[in-house]
Write a protein that holds these residues in place. Structure first.
Motif, PDB file in Angstrom:
ATOM      1  N   LEU A 136       9.999  -1.760   1.233  1.00 40.43           N
ATOM      2  CA  LEU A 136      10.556  -0.789   0.285  1.00 40.43           C
ATOM      3  C   LEU A 136      11.840  -1.380  -0.295  1.00 40.43           C
ATOM      4  CD1 LEU A 136      10.513   1.928  -1.095  1.00 40.43           C
ATOM      5  CD2 LEU A 136      11.543   2.945   0.923  1.00 40.43           C
ATOM      6  N   TYR A 191       0.434   5.390   0.482  1.00 34.80           N
ATOM      7  CA  TYR A 191      -0.422   6.542   0.765  1.00 34.80           C
ATOM      8  C   TYR A 191       0.243   7.783   0.158  1.00 34.80           C
ATOM      9  CZ  TYR A 191      -2.360   3.390   4.263  1.00 34.80           C
ATOM     10  OH  TYR A 191      -2.950   2.308   4.895  1.00 34.80           O
ATOM     11  N   LYS A 213       0.865  -1.190   0.000  1.00 29.51           N
ATOM     12  CA  LYS A 213       0.000   0.000   0.000  1.00 29.51           C
ATOM     13  C   LYS A 213       0.893   1.230   0.000  1.00 29.51           C
ATOM     14  CE  LYS A 213      -4.028  -1.379   2.709  1.00 29.51           C
ATOM     15  NZ  LYS A 213      -4.704  -1.192   4.003  1.00 29.51           N
ATOM     16  N   PHE A 229       2.653  16.394  -5.194  1.00 29.07           N
ATOM     17  CA  PHE A 229       2.663  14.944  -5.361  1.00 29.07           C
ATOM     18  C   PHE A 229       1.637  14.473  -6.404  1.00 29.07           C
ATOM     19  CE2 PHE A 229       3.956  15.059  -0.655  1.00 29.07           C
ATOM     20  CZ  PHE A 229       5.302  15.172  -0.985  1.00 29.07           C
ATOM     21  N   PHE A 239      12.077  12.239  -3.543  1.00 25.81           N
ATOM     22  CA  PHE A 239      12.542  11.511  -2.366  1.00 25.81           C
ATOM     23  C   PHE A 239      11.628  11.719  -1.152  1.00 25.81           C
ATOM     24  CE2 PHE A 239      16.484  11.823  -4.874  1.00 25.81           C
ATOM     25  CZ  PHE A 239      16.750  10.473  -4.981  1.00 25.81           C
ATOM     26  N   GLY A 240      10.656  12.612  -1.298  1.00 25.23           N
ATOM     27  CA  GLY A 240       9.789  12.890  -0.162  1.00 25.23           C
ATOM     28  C   GLY A 240       8.372  12.369  -0.283  1.00 25.23           C
ATOM     29  N   LYS A 288       3.926   5.565   9.773  1.00 23.93           N
ATOM     30  CA  LYS A 288       3.040   6.645   9.316  1.00 23.93           C
ATOM     31  C   LYS A 288       1.856   6.055   8.556  1.00 23.93           C
ATOM     32  CE  LYS A 288       1.793  10.871   8.104  1.00 23.93           C
ATOM     33  NZ  LYS A 288       2.512  11.599   7.075  1.00 23.93           N
ATOM     34  N   GLY A 289       2.125   5.072   7.705  1.00 22.65           N
ATOM     35  CA  GLY A 289       1.032   4.429   6.968  1.00 22.65           C
ATOM     36  C   GLY A 289       0.019   3.819   7.913  1.00 22.65           C
ATOM     37  N   ASP A 297      -1.275  16.221   8.393  1.00 26.54           N
ATOM     38  CA  ASP A 297      -0.248  15.269   7.974  1.00 26.54           C
ATOM     39  C   ASP A 297       1.060  15.490   8.740  1.00 26.54           C
ATOM     40  OD1 ASP A 297       0.576  13.146   6.021  1.00 26.54           O
ATOM     41  OD2 ASP A 297       2.083  14.669   5.583  1.00 26.54           O
ATOM     42  N   LEU A 301      -0.280  12.007  -0.198  1.00 28.65           N
ATOM     43  CA  LEU A 301      -1.030  13.201   0.198  1.00 28.65           C
ATOM     44  C   LEU A 301      -1.523  13.924  -1.050  1.00 28.65           C
ATOM     45  CD1 LEU A 301      -1.637  14.574   2.932  1.00 28.65           C
ATOM     46  CD2 LEU A 301       0.399  15.983   2.559  1.00 28.65           C
ATOM     47  N   TRP A 315       8.088   5.473   7.626  1.00 30.90           N
ATOM     48  CA  TRP A 315       6.998   5.572   6.640  1.00 30.90           C
ATOM     49  C   TRP A 315       5.958   4.467   6.867  1.00 30.90           C
ATOM     50  CZ3 TRP A 315      10.742   6.366   1.892  1.00 30.90           C
ATOM     51  CH2 TRP A 315      11.105   7.718   1.825  1.00 30.90           C
ATOM     52  N   PRO A 318       6.846   9.496  -0.262  1.00 28.99           N
ATOM     53  CA  PRO A 318       6.241   8.469   0.612  1.00 28.99           C
ATOM     54  C   PRO A 318       5.934   8.960   2.023  1.00 28.99           C
ATOM     55  CG  PRO A 318       8.250   7.654  -0.470  1.00 28.99           C
ATOM     56  CD  PRO A 318       8.240   9.145  -0.607  1.00 28.99           C
ATOM     57  N   ILE A 319       6.035  10.243   2.260  1.00 28.40           N
ATOM     58  CA  ILE A 319       5.832  10.806   3.594  1.00 28.40           C
ATOM     59  C   ILE A 319       4.476  10.431   4.183  1.00 28.40           C
ATOM     60  CG2 ILE A 319       4.953  13.002   2.666  1.00 28.40           C
ATOM     61  CD1 ILE A 319       7.092  12.697   5.815  1.00 28.40           C
ATOM     62  N   ALA A 320       3.472  10.213   3.335  1.00 28.96           N
ATOM     63  CA  ALA A 320       2.141   9.887   3.866  1.00 28.96           C
ATOM     64  C   ALA A 320       2.057   8.454   4.353  1.00 28.96           C
ATOM     65  CB  ALA A 320       1.069  10.162   2.813  1.00 28.96           C
ATOM     66  N   GLY A 321       3.028   7.629   3.997  1.00 27.03           N
ATOM     67  CA  GLY A 321       3.064   6.285   4.568  1.00 27.03           C
ATOM     68  C   GLY A 321       3.097   5.178   3.536  1.00 27.03           C
ATOM     69  N   ILE A 322       3.628   4.042   3.973  1.00 31.21           N
ATOM     70  CA  ILE A 322       3.692   2.859   3.127  1.00 31.21           C
ATOM     71  C   ILE A 322       3.282   1.644   3.945  1.00 31.21           C
ATOM     72  CG2 ILE A 322       5.560   3.769   1.668  1.00 31.21           C
ATOM     73  CD1 ILE A 322       7.551   2.024   3.224  1.00 31.21           C
ATOM     74  N   HIS A 371      14.426   2.722  -3.737  1.00 31.41           N
ATOM     75  CA  HIS A 371      14.043   4.122  -3.900  1.00 31.41           C
ATOM     76  C   HIS A 371      15.297   4.868  -4.338  1.00 31.41           C
ATOM     77  CE1 HIS A 371      11.641   7.805  -2.230  1.00 31.41           C
ATOM     78  NE2 HIS A 371      11.830   7.852  -3.525  1.00 31.41           N
ATOM     79  N   ALA A 423      13.289  17.037  -3.937  1.00 35.14           N
ATOM     80  CA  ALA A 423      12.460  17.154  -2.731  1.00 35.14           C
ATOM     81  C   ALA A 423      11.163  16.380  -2.891  1.00 35.14           C
ATOM     82  CB  ALA A 423      12.176  18.619  -2.429  1.00 35.14           C
ATOM     83  N   THR A 424      10.591  16.424  -4.079  1.00 35.68           N
ATOM     84  CA  THR A 424       9.333  15.720  -4.321  1.00 35.68           C
ATOM     85  C   THR A 424       9.566  14.225  -4.483  1.00 35.68           C
ATOM     86  OG1 THR A 424       8.471  17.683  -5.420  1.00 35.68           O
ATOM     87  CG2 THR A 424       7.333  15.607  -5.830  1.00 35.68           C
TER      88      THR A 424
END
Lengths: 76, 204
Positions: free
Chosen positions: A65, A5, A3, A12, A54-55, B192-193, B163, A7, B189, A57-61, A68, A51-52
């Protein structure tokens, strides 16, 4: 089943579109996309600043992994 | 933590009054902040004799302030007769760069004007660097302090704040202090998920 996630913000949007273009199942709630797949989730980098890329997955996985790098993201 | 204060009693800050740094180059510092950056001098004091009665010798000093917009200031201490201590000024590498002061401008055009002004004055400055929600210009003052001017490229929305709070919860749970379990960013991460799943996707 991995999964990812994402944002729902402009920086993104290209990631979300890339996943949608692969027809990966998606649910959206409260400003988050949740992409779920029974296959590894793979994203190829296209015209994205560090920045975009590499960043994002900040909302979660959920899952492992595997990669990357500066060109590929792979979640299993 | 057990606080006795109710949320309505919480004190609140209204912005940065000033940040302060030592300088051993007072002339260059004034010329840089006043003449190149265009900051107005707000206040300057001098003092002698500090600490002598308490047994802790303290050099005579000047303390001076430059206005940095929105009631904030950047300030310097010049300790007369002391030798320059590079460990306080020449901060290098990613750890050194992490300690910096960033100011705000309202438009990309203002950022470009600063870039042009720095280049004309011979100040070493980066190209504009884009981050997720900021465009930034990085430069160094005559003391060696790392500085930034930033322009917000989109407003911070409520979803960003929600967030960010969840991210810091995940960070604390994953790394604690000093990361004793040697966790990775992928571990964070994943946590966070889980938090996002529990908060927004399991509840419907």
């Amino acid at each position: 089943m991995p999964k990812l996630y994402i944002l729902d913000v402009p920086e993104f949007a290209a990631i979300a579109k890339s996943l949608a273009d692969q027809n990966i199942s998606c649910v959206k709630r409260a400003g988050y996309f949740c992409f779920v797949s029974d296959q590894p989730i793979k994203i190829i980098r296209h015209n994205m600043i560090d920045a975009t890329w590499f960043g994002f997955p900040i909302a979660g996985i959920e899952g492992n992994l595997v990669e990357h790098s500066d060109k590929v993201f792979r979640l299993e | 933590m057990n606080f006795t204060m109710s949320p309505s009693e919480m004190p609140s800050l209204t912005g940065v009054h000033h940040t302060a740094f030592p300088t051993w180059r007072p002339k260059d510092t004034v010329e840089f902040y006043r003449d190149i950056m265009g900051l107005r001098i707000r206040h300057a004091i001098s003092a002698t004799g500090w600490g002598r009665s308490g047994g802790q010798p303290h050099p005579d000093f000047l303390h001076f302030f430059f206005e940095a917009g929105d009631a904030s200031a950047i300030a310097f201490f010049y300790y007369v007769g002391t030798e320059r201590r590079k460990e306080f000024t020449m901060l290098k590498g990613y750890l050194g760069l992490a300690r910096h002061t960033a100011w705000n401008v309202e438009t990309p055009q203002e950022l470009e004007k600063f870039e042009k002004r720095f280049r004309e004055a011979g100040v070493k400055v980066t190209e504009v660097v884009s981050h997720e929600t900021l465009d930034s210009l990085y430069f160094v003052d005559p003391n060696g302090y790392n500085l930034e001017i930033a322009c917000q490229t989109r407003p911070i929305e409520p979803v960003d704040i929600v967030d960010a709070n969840l991210t810091l919860d995940a960070m604390i749970e994953t790394f604690g202090n000093d990361n004793p379990q040697h966790k990775t960013m992928a571990d964070m991460w994943r946590r966070k998920g889980e938090l996002v799943q529990e908060r927004f996707f399991d509840t419907v």
